[in-house]
Design a protein around this motif. Structure first.
Motif, PDB file in Angstrom:
ATOM      1  N   GLY A  98       0.827  -1.040   0.101  1.00  0.00           N
ATOM      2  CA  GLY A  98       0.078   0.111  -0.072  1.00  0.00           C
ATOM      3  C   GLY A  98       0.634   1.213  -0.137  1.00  0.00           C
ATOM      4  O   GLY A  98       0.336   2.400  -0.351  1.00  0.00           O
ATOM      5  N   ALA A  99       2.186   1.149   0.182  1.00  0.00           N
ATOM      6  CA  ALA A  99       3.157   2.368   0.266  1.00  0.00           C
ATOM      7  C   ALA A  99       3.592   2.255  -1.074  1.00  0.00           C
ATOM      8  O   ALA A  99       3.962   1.463  -1.833  1.00  0.00           O
ATOM      9  N   GLU A 100       3.881   3.437  -1.539  1.00  0.00           N
ATOM     10  CA  GLU A 100       4.523   4.028  -2.864  1.00  0.00           C
ATOM     11  C   GLU A 100       6.014   4.466  -2.494  1.00  0.00           C
ATOM     12  O   GLU A 100       5.824   5.822  -1.944  1.00  0.00           O
ATOM     13  N   SER A 101       6.877   3.960  -3.245  1.00  0.00           N
ATOM     14  CA  SER A 101       8.246   4.835  -3.043  1.00  0.00           C
ATOM     15  C   SER A 101       8.632   5.408  -4.736  1.00  0.00           C
ATOM     16  O   SER A 101       8.491   4.775  -5.326  1.00  0.00           O
ATOM     17  N   ALA A 102       8.837   6.503  -4.671  1.00  0.00           N
ATOM     18  CA  ALA A 102       8.954   7.439  -5.795  1.00  0.00           C
ATOM     19  C   ALA A 102      10.380   6.911  -6.596  1.00  0.00           C
ATOM     20  O   ALA A 102      11.298   6.863  -5.650  1.00  0.00           O
ATOM     21  N   GLY A 103      10.317   6.966  -7.642  1.00  0.00           N
ATOM     22  CA  GLY A 103      11.740   6.667  -8.438  1.00  0.00           C
ATOM     23  C   GLY A 103      12.457   7.997  -9.184  1.00  0.00           C
ATOM     24  O   GLY A 103      11.931   9.022  -9.091  1.00  0.00           O
ATOM     25  N   GLY A 104      13.350   7.534 -10.186  1.00  0.00           N
ATOM     26  CA  GLY A 104      14.008   8.739 -10.624  1.00  0.00           C
ATOM     27  C   GLY A 104      13.223   9.460 -11.638  1.00  0.00           C
ATOM     28  O   GLY A 104      13.407  10.522 -11.913  1.00  0.00           O
ATOM     29  N   ILE A 105      12.239   8.677 -12.301  1.00  0.00           N
ATOM     30  CA  ILE A 105      11.278   9.459 -13.311  1.00  0.00           C
ATOM     31  C   ILE A 105      10.514  10.468 -12.646  1.00  0.00           C
ATOM     32  O   ILE A 105      10.303  11.538 -13.121  1.00  0.00           O
ATOM     33  N   GLU A 106       9.915  10.013 -11.546  1.00  0.00           N
ATOM     34  CA  GLU A 106       9.101  11.110 -10.746  1.00  0.00           C
ATOM     35  C   GLU A 106       9.987  12.258 -10.393  1.00  0.00           C
ATOM     36  O   GLU A 106       9.719  13.364 -10.322  1.00  0.00           O
ATOM     37  N   ALA A 107      11.186  11.989  -9.878  1.00  0.00           N
ATOM     38  CA  ALA A 107      12.319  12.960  -9.573  1.00  0.00           C
ATOM     39  C   ALA A 107      12.489  13.604 -10.703  1.00  0.00           C
ATOM     40  O   ALA A 107      12.743  15.203 -10.446  1.00  0.00           O
ATOM     41  N   TRP A 108      12.630  13.411 -11.862  1.00  0.00           N
ATOM     42  CA  TRP A 108      12.957  14.303 -12.800  1.00  0.00           C
ATOM     43  C   TRP A 108      11.686  15.394 -13.160  1.00  0.00           C
ATOM     44  O   TRP A 108      11.831  16.399 -13.669  1.00  0.00           O
ATOM     45  N   LEU A 109      10.359  14.506 -12.967  1.00  0.00           N
ATOM     46  CA  LEU A 109       9.346  15.267 -13.503  1.00  0.00           C
ATOM     47  C   LEU A 109       9.210  16.526 -12.034  1.00  0.00           C
ATOM     48  O   LEU A 109       8.886  17.563 -12.540  1.00  0.00           O
ATOM     49  N   LYS A 159       5.337  22.390 -17.067  1.00  0.00           N
ATOM     50  CA  LYS A 159       4.370  21.471 -16.465  1.00  0.00           C
ATOM     51  C   LYS A 159       4.637  19.954 -16.634  1.00  0.00           C
ATOM     52  O   LYS A 159       5.320  19.856 -17.738  1.00  0.00           O
ATOM     53  N   ARG A 160       4.171  19.204 -15.761  1.00  0.00           N
ATOM     54  CA  ARG A 160       4.368  17.812 -16.072  1.00  0.00           C
ATOM     55  C   ARG A 160       3.832  17.243 -17.423  1.00  0.00           C
ATOM     56  O   ARG A 160       4.395  16.611 -17.996  1.00  0.00           O
ATOM     57  N   GLU A 161       2.534  17.868 -17.827  1.00  0.00           N
ATOM     58  CA  GLU A 161       2.133  17.301 -19.156  1.00  0.00           C
ATOM     59  C   GLU A 161       3.015  17.448 -20.075  1.00  0.00           C
ATOM     60  O   GLU A 161       2.903  16.994 -21.267  1.00  0.00           O
ATOM     61  N   GLU A 162       3.822  18.596 -20.000  1.00  0.00           N
ATOM     62  CA  GLU A 162       4.641  19.139 -21.228  1.00  0.00           C
ATOM     63  C   GLU A 162       5.927  17.990 -21.309  1.00  0.00           C
ATOM     64  O   GLU A 162       6.226  17.645 -22.444  1.00  0.00           O
ATOM     65  N   LEU A 163       6.257  17.382 -20.251  1.00  0.00           N
ATOM     66  CA  LEU A 163       7.436  16.487 -20.177  1.00  0.00           C
ATOM     67  C   LEU A 163       6.586  15.154 -20.547  1.00  0.00           C
ATOM     68  O   LEU A 163       7.164  14.412 -21.456  1.00  0.00           O
ATOM     69  N   LEU A 164       5.591  14.711 -20.184  1.00  0.00           N
ATOM     70  CA  LEU A 164       4.878  13.355 -20.514  1.00  0.00           C
ATOM     71  C   LEU A 164       4.534  13.357 -21.919  1.00  0.00           C
ATOM     72  O   LEU A 164       4.459  12.120 -22.627  1.00  0.00           O
ATOM     73  N   THR A 165       3.900  14.369 -22.601  1.00  0.00           N
ATOM     74  CA  THR A 165       3.739  14.311 -23.694  1.00  0.00           C
ATOM     75  C   THR A 165       4.715  14.602 -24.885  1.00  0.00           C
ATOM     76  O   THR A 165       4.313  14.405 -26.100  1.00  0.00           O
ATOM     77  N   GLU A 166       6.005  14.711 -24.215  1.00  0.00           N
ATOM     78  CA  GLU A 166       7.314  14.672 -25.006  1.00  0.00           C
ATOM     79  C   GLU A 166       7.085  15.733 -26.161  1.00  0.00           C
ATOM     80  O   GLU A 166       7.759  15.760 -27.180  1.00  0.00           O
ATOM     81  N   GLN A 167       6.354  16.764 -25.960  1.00  0.00           N
ATOM     82  CA  GLN A 167       6.253  17.786 -26.896  1.00  0.00           C
ATOM     83  C   GLN A 167       7.378  18.698 -27.158  1.00  0.00           C
ATOM     84  O   GLN A 167       7.604  19.263 -28.159  1.00  0.00           O
ATOM     85  N   HIS A 168       8.371  18.653 -26.378  1.00  0.00           N
ATOM     86  CA  HIS A 168       9.536  19.483 -26.305  1.00  0.00           C
ATOM     87  C   HIS A 168      10.932  18.899 -27.176  1.00  0.00           C
ATOM     88  O   HIS A 168      11.963  19.040 -27.230  1.00  0.00           O
ATOM     89  N   VAL A 169      10.572  17.262 -27.118  1.00  0.00           N
ATOM     90  CA  VAL A 169      11.778  16.246 -27.600  1.00  0.00           C
ATOM     91  C   VAL A 169      11.966  16.659 -29.068  1.00  0.00           C
ATOM     92  O   VAL A 169      11.165  16.947 -30.093  1.00  0.00           O
ATOM     93  N   LEU A 170      13.287  16.997 -29.158  1.00  0.00           N
ATOM     94  CA  LEU A 170      14.155  17.397 -30.582  1.00  0.00           C
ATOM     95  C   LEU A 170      14.185  16.233 -31.360  1.00  0.00           C
ATOM     96  O   LEU A 170      14.327  15.120 -30.673  1.00  0.00           O
TER      97      LEU A 170
END
Length: 264
Positions: free
Chosen positions: A106-117, A126-137
């Protein structure tokens, strides 16, 4: 030349022409000497760590590196899928947990992806900007995907060897923690959790990856092949910054000279 062709293990040389293998100490020294090709020496990275980048360039770096971060556990899963050695899998799987986090009891431990967000939010994205990859070249996506495809098709030993760019990572994480708060006071403090987290994790991962490389790449031809594998991964990281340099320093993003398509 395909990735498989370029990373295939070299054929054994005739006994008369076979060269002596390097000692483990010399082989490790040659691996570590590749630090000079690490992306911290790229002009973009030098500007960033000297506090000379404008906010959009820092944000661009964070957004593009997030694509790389999300591919790391996928790469590690590919290594596991190719590995028949139980003890190696037991240790390597920790890398996936480090990045993806875990739920247990029932406990959740955040990882590196969450830390990068959190880093993304700290630099004003915004999180959505990273998750949608809209800035990825495109150049960054191409380089990262090439690395992921390599890990899927190579032997697990080859893919593990290529991960040894981590040899050079702890120093740059430490420098970011020391320098960025001075150079970029607008970055929120909680954004630095990823770099703190990786200081210990990267050192542990290096020990395991180095042990694998020194053990499995034993003769001279294999050792030279291993150096080429490490250089391939270094090329991936360098190419990512080449794309960012063009977009954020030269201000020539992809297709900058093309007329935009008319919207329907």
């Amino acid at each position: 030349m395909s990735v498989r062709q370029s990373t295939a293990a070299p054929a054994a040389a005739p006994a008369a022409t076979r060269r002596s293998s390097w000692s483990r100490q010399e082989f490790e020294a040659r691996l570590r000497a590749h630090e000079r090709f690490y992306h911290i020496h790229h002009p973009f990275h030098i500007l960033m760590n000297d506090g000379k980048l404008e906010r959009p360039a820092v944000q661009g770096w964070v957004a593009n590196r997030f694509y790389y971060q999300t591919c790391i556990p996928v790469k590690d899963a590919a290594i596991l899928s190719n590995c028949r050695e139980q003890e190696v899998r037991r240790q390597w799987v920790q890398r996936i947990i480090d990045h993806d986090g875990r739920r247990e009891g029932g406990a959740e431990s955040a990882g590196g992806i969450e830390a990068w967000l959190q880093l993304g939010e700290a630099v004003g994205l915004k999180r959505e900007e990273l998750l949608t990859e809209q800035h990825v070249l495109p150049g960054v996506r191409f380089a990262v995907d090439a690395y992921l495809n390599f890990a899927r098709r190579a032997t697990w030993q080859e893919a593990a060897c290529s991960s040894l760019t981590e040899l050079f990572a702890p120093r740059i994480h430490k420098r970011r923690l020391e320098n960025w708060p001075l150079h970029y006071p607008w970055i929120k403090p909680e954004g630095y959790n990823y770099f703190r987290k990786r200081l210990a994790e990267a050192r542990r991962d290096v020990e395991h990856g180095l042990q694998i490389t020194l053990e499995y790449f034993a003769d001279r031809e294999q050792q030279e092949h291993a150096l080429g594998l490490l250089r391939f991964k270094l090329d991936v990281l360098w190419s990512m910054l080449d794309a960012m340099w063009m977009a954020y320093i030269e201000e020539r993003p992809p297709y900058h000279c093309c007329k935009p398509l008319e919207q329907p």
